[in-house]
Design a protein around this motif. Structure first.
Motif, PDB file in Angstrom:
ATOM      1  N   ASP A 270       0.803  -1.218   0.000  1.00  0.00           N
ATOM      2  CA  ASP A 270       0.000   0.000   0.000  1.00  0.00           C
ATOM      3  C   ASP A 270       0.839   1.271   0.000  1.00  0.00           C
ATOM      4  O   ASP A 270       0.412   2.306  -0.515  1.00  0.00           O
ATOM      5  CB  ASP A 270      -0.943   0.024   1.207  1.00  0.00           C
ATOM      6  N   THR A 271       2.034   1.227   0.590  1.00  0.00           N
ATOM      7  CA  THR A 271       2.812   2.462   0.783  1.00  0.00           C
ATOM      8  C   THR A 271       4.174   2.446   0.101  1.00  0.00           C
ATOM      9  O   THR A 271       4.805   3.498  -0.006  1.00  0.00           O
ATOM     10  CB  THR A 271       3.051   2.701   2.278  1.00  0.00           C
ATOM     11  N   ARG A 272       4.635   1.263  -0.309  1.00  0.00           N
ATOM     12  CA  ARG A 272       5.991   1.072  -0.841  1.00  0.00           C
ATOM     13  C   ARG A 272       7.057   1.446   0.181  1.00  0.00           C
ATOM     14  O   ARG A 272       8.165   1.861  -0.149  1.00  0.00           O
ATOM     15  CB  ARG A 272       6.209   1.846  -2.147  1.00  0.00           C
ATOM     16  N   THR A 273       6.720   1.306   1.463  1.00  0.00           N
ATOM     17  CA  THR A 273       7.683   1.438   2.546  1.00  0.00           C
ATOM     18  C   THR A 273       7.682   0.144   3.348  1.00  0.00           C
ATOM     19  O   THR A 273       6.708  -0.616   3.317  1.00  0.00           O
ATOM     20  CB  THR A 273       7.339   2.612   3.485  1.00  0.00           C
ATOM     21  N   VAL A 274       8.765  -0.093   4.080  1.00  0.00           N
ATOM     22  CA  VAL A 274       8.902  -1.335   4.841  1.00  0.00           C
ATOM     23  C   VAL A 274       8.789  -1.018   6.329  1.00  0.00           C
ATOM     24  O   VAL A 274       9.669  -0.375   6.899  1.00  0.00           O
ATOM     25  CB  VAL A 274      10.242  -2.039   4.548  1.00  0.00           C
ATOM     26  N   ALA A 275       7.714  -1.455   6.939  1.00  0.00           N
ATOM     27  CA  ALA A 275       7.526  -1.268   8.375  1.00  0.00           C
ATOM     28  C   ALA A 275       8.391  -2.255   9.142  1.00  0.00           C
ATOM     29  O   ALA A 275       8.673  -3.355   8.670  1.00  0.00           O
ATOM     30  CB  ALA A 275       6.058  -1.471   8.743  1.00  0.00           C
ATOM     31  N   GLU A 276       8.837  -1.860  10.324  1.00  0.00           N
ATOM     32  CA  GLU A 276       9.485  -2.825  11.208  1.00  0.00           C
ATOM     33  C   GLU A 276       8.400  -3.744  11.779  1.00  0.00           C
ATOM     34  O   GLU A 276       7.206  -3.409  11.716  1.00  0.00           O
ATOM     35  CB  GLU A 276      10.234  -2.114  12.318  1.00  0.00           C
ATOM     36  N   PRO A 277       8.777  -4.904  12.345  1.00  0.00           N
ATOM     37  CA  PRO A 277       7.745  -5.809  12.860  1.00  0.00           C
ATOM     38  C   PRO A 277       6.787  -5.151  13.847  1.00  0.00           C
ATOM     39  O   PRO A 277       5.569  -5.320  13.741  1.00  0.00           O
ATOM     40  CB  PRO A 277       8.566  -6.925  13.516  1.00  0.00           C
ATOM     41  N   ALA A 278       7.310  -4.379  14.798  1.00  0.00           N
ATOM     42  CA  ALA A 278       6.420  -3.693  15.740  1.00  0.00           C
ATOM     43  C   ALA A 278       5.558  -2.660  15.030  1.00  0.00           C
ATOM     44  O   ALA A 278       4.418  -2.403  15.425  1.00  0.00           O
ATOM     45  CB  ALA A 278       7.234  -3.033  16.851  1.00  0.00           C
ATOM     46  N   GLY A 279       6.092  -2.075  13.967  1.00  0.00           N
ATOM     47  CA  GLY A 279       5.346  -1.060  13.228  1.00  0.00           C
ATOM     48  C   GLY A 279       4.155  -1.611  12.483  1.00  0.00           C
ATOM     49  O   GLY A 279       3.163  -0.908  12.268  1.00  0.00           O
TER      50      GLY A 279
END
Length: 509
Positions: A270-279
């Motif tokens: 959806d964003t083309r960004t990589v969230a950290e696991p907690a994120g």
């Protein structure tokens, strides 16, 4: 208490360093879940996490004398960066005690922001104890990552922004939970201003300190916590945050590591960004909520709380995302060792994408195949298993078997007929230089190692699968030695993944 926190939240100083983050529609998730989904993009903060809100608000309250002495914090990374940036802005010296398991990207970020990192212990709790010792010795002010009213109020400014950005009906806000500072501030504000909105916390199954506290009616200390979602790896919820969660949080949803990996993929798409696991924790909880309650027409909001992921961890995330989404089945299938049987097996799989296929000749009668198969979800996985069984292929479903997913899939074909007294154990230990050598040294030389598999997964903890020859009458003595060694361990001697593909005898299906 809510009014007290409303005043603190509305007076909070955060925008000297933080910014109002967007509330973005998650169009693909909205389509997939048939419900309006929005992401609160705290990953877009200057330190790629919400944590600087609370850190700056706490430090902005310090008087001149306290600022002169400096501050100290204990953190797995995101709070550390928030404190370091706030300290630089305010001209305060900052020491940050971080567990040795902290991803290098976060340690480097603290140094870059002007903080002094001190690596101590293997968990947040051990780092926190050391920080308290330094406070006694040196007199700095401790900036707690979550259990402080000013920190909680700083995080609560996120709720102010959400309600301003989305005045339309909201079904629920999903919040990642570690110590509870973020959900405490958000819940206090939302329940005071718009009490009809559900505030739902999300925790990993293996680090559910707030869930355990709410169930027990008091704070509890977990014996151990999983570190995959290191940003929320806390053994005990905060004292103040527990009170807020008890009074204002509707429920806590627990999710698996695989479900978190699938949520990271959803956020990326959806964003083309990589969230950290907690994120991505809140997205995993949101999906589980919709699966349970069904689609809704009111807004579902997930706090994307951070994007400080170690690059090496992406390999593990990619491997497990399809399993977390229920889109990969891991199957152990027995096929006759005769011409045409392999072709018949593949015809049943049809045009499905094969993610993995492992086979090794064992004897002249039957062969064991370990296959990864792309499926459209749990229903299709069960339908495929049924078709294989109907066509005479015995199947063991390994899709939720940790030993199969972490180890056996990479080492199929290891039967050892005639090997006596073999036991199988799975271990975890902190992933740092010398950790494996320390582990092997601690085992000593009394028992013979007959199987050993270690693979660096880019995670905070290393995993080992070990076969060892131990006389049955000595097993209790052996496990006493493992207890002294101090690493979490599990007896996997009866695990079907092991018995099928690596044991000393073949398992009868």
């Amino acid at each position: 208490m809510p009014k007290h926190y409303i005043e603190r939240i509305l007076r909070a100083r955060v925008y000297d360093v933080a910014k109002e983050t967007p509330l973005d529609p998650a169009r693909q998730l909205t389509e997939k879940l048939a419900s309006p989904v929005y992401l609160k993009r705290e990953d877009l903060q200057p330190v790629f996490s919400f944590k600087l809100r609370g850190a700056f608000n706490r430090m902005a309250q310090l008087d001149a004398e306290a600022r002169e002495r400096g501050v100290i914090a204990a953190s797995a990374g995101n709070h550390a960066q928030g404190v370091a940036l706030a300290a630089r802005h305010l001209g305060i010296k900052a020491t940050i005690v971080m567990p040795r398991t902290t991803p290098p990207i976060k340690v480097k970020a603290v140094r870059r922001l002007g903080g002094k990192p001190v690596l101590q212990g293997d968990s947040f709790d051990e780092a926190y104890v050391h920080a308290l010792e330094l406070v006694k010795e040196q007199g700095q002010t401790l900036i707690h990552p979550f259990d402080d009213p000013d920190v909680i109020a700083g995080q609560g400014t996120i709720a102010v922004e959400i309600l301003k950005q989305h005045p339309d009906p909201i079904e629920a806000v999903f919040v990642p939970v570690g110590g509870g500072g973020l959900i405490g501030g958000i819940a206090a504000y939302i329940k005071y201003v718009r009490p009809e909105i559900k505030v739902i916390g999300v925790e990993p199954e293996d680090a559910a300190s707030m869930h355990a506290a709410l169930q027990a009616g008091r704070r509890v200390v977990l014996k151990q916590v999983g570190l995959f979602a290191d940003g929320v790896a806390v053994r005990q919820a905060g004292k103040e945050t527990f009170k807020l969660a008890r009074d204002y949080v509707d429920e806590i949803i627990l999710v698996s590591a695989d479900e978190i990996c699938a949520a990271i993929k959803d956020v990326f798409e959806d964003t083309r960004t990589v969230a950290e696991p907690a994120g991505a924790l809140s997205v995993a909880g949101l999906k589980k909520y919709v699966a349970r309650e069904g689609a809704c027409d009111k807004g579902l909001i997930a706090i994307e709380s951070g994007a400080n992921i170690n690059f090496d961890r992406l390999r593990h995330v990619a491997e497990r995302a399809e399993l977390g989404e229920g889109r990969e089945a891991l199957l152990a299938v027995e096929i006759p060792e005769q011409p045409g049987s392999f072709h018949r097996f593949c015809r049943i799989l049809g045009r499905r994408y094969i993610t993995e296929f492992n086979y090794r000749y064992a004897d002249s009668r039957n062969a064991q195949v370990f296959a990864g198969v792309e499926v459209g979800g749990d229903d299709e996985r069960l339908e495929l298993i049924g078709r294989l069984k109907e066509n005479g292929f015995p199947v063991t479903d390994m899709s939720h078997n940790e030993v199969a997913k972490l180890h056996i899939r990479y080492m199929v074909g290891g039967h050892a007929p005639g090997l006596e007294n073999e036991l199988l154990y799975r271990f975890e230990f902190p992933e740092r230089p010398g950790a494996l050598l320390k582990f092997l040294t601690g085992l000593g030389k009394r028992w013979n190692i007959s199987l050993f598999h270690y693979r660096n997964h880019g995670a905070a903890y290393g995993r080992v699968l070990m076969g060892i020859q131990v006389q049955r009458q000595e097993q209790a003595l052996f496990e006493q030695m493992l207890e002294r060694l101090g690493y979490p361990f599990w007896d996997e001697s009866e695990n079907p993944a092991y018995l099928l593909f690596a044991g000393t005898e073949e398992l009868e299906l």
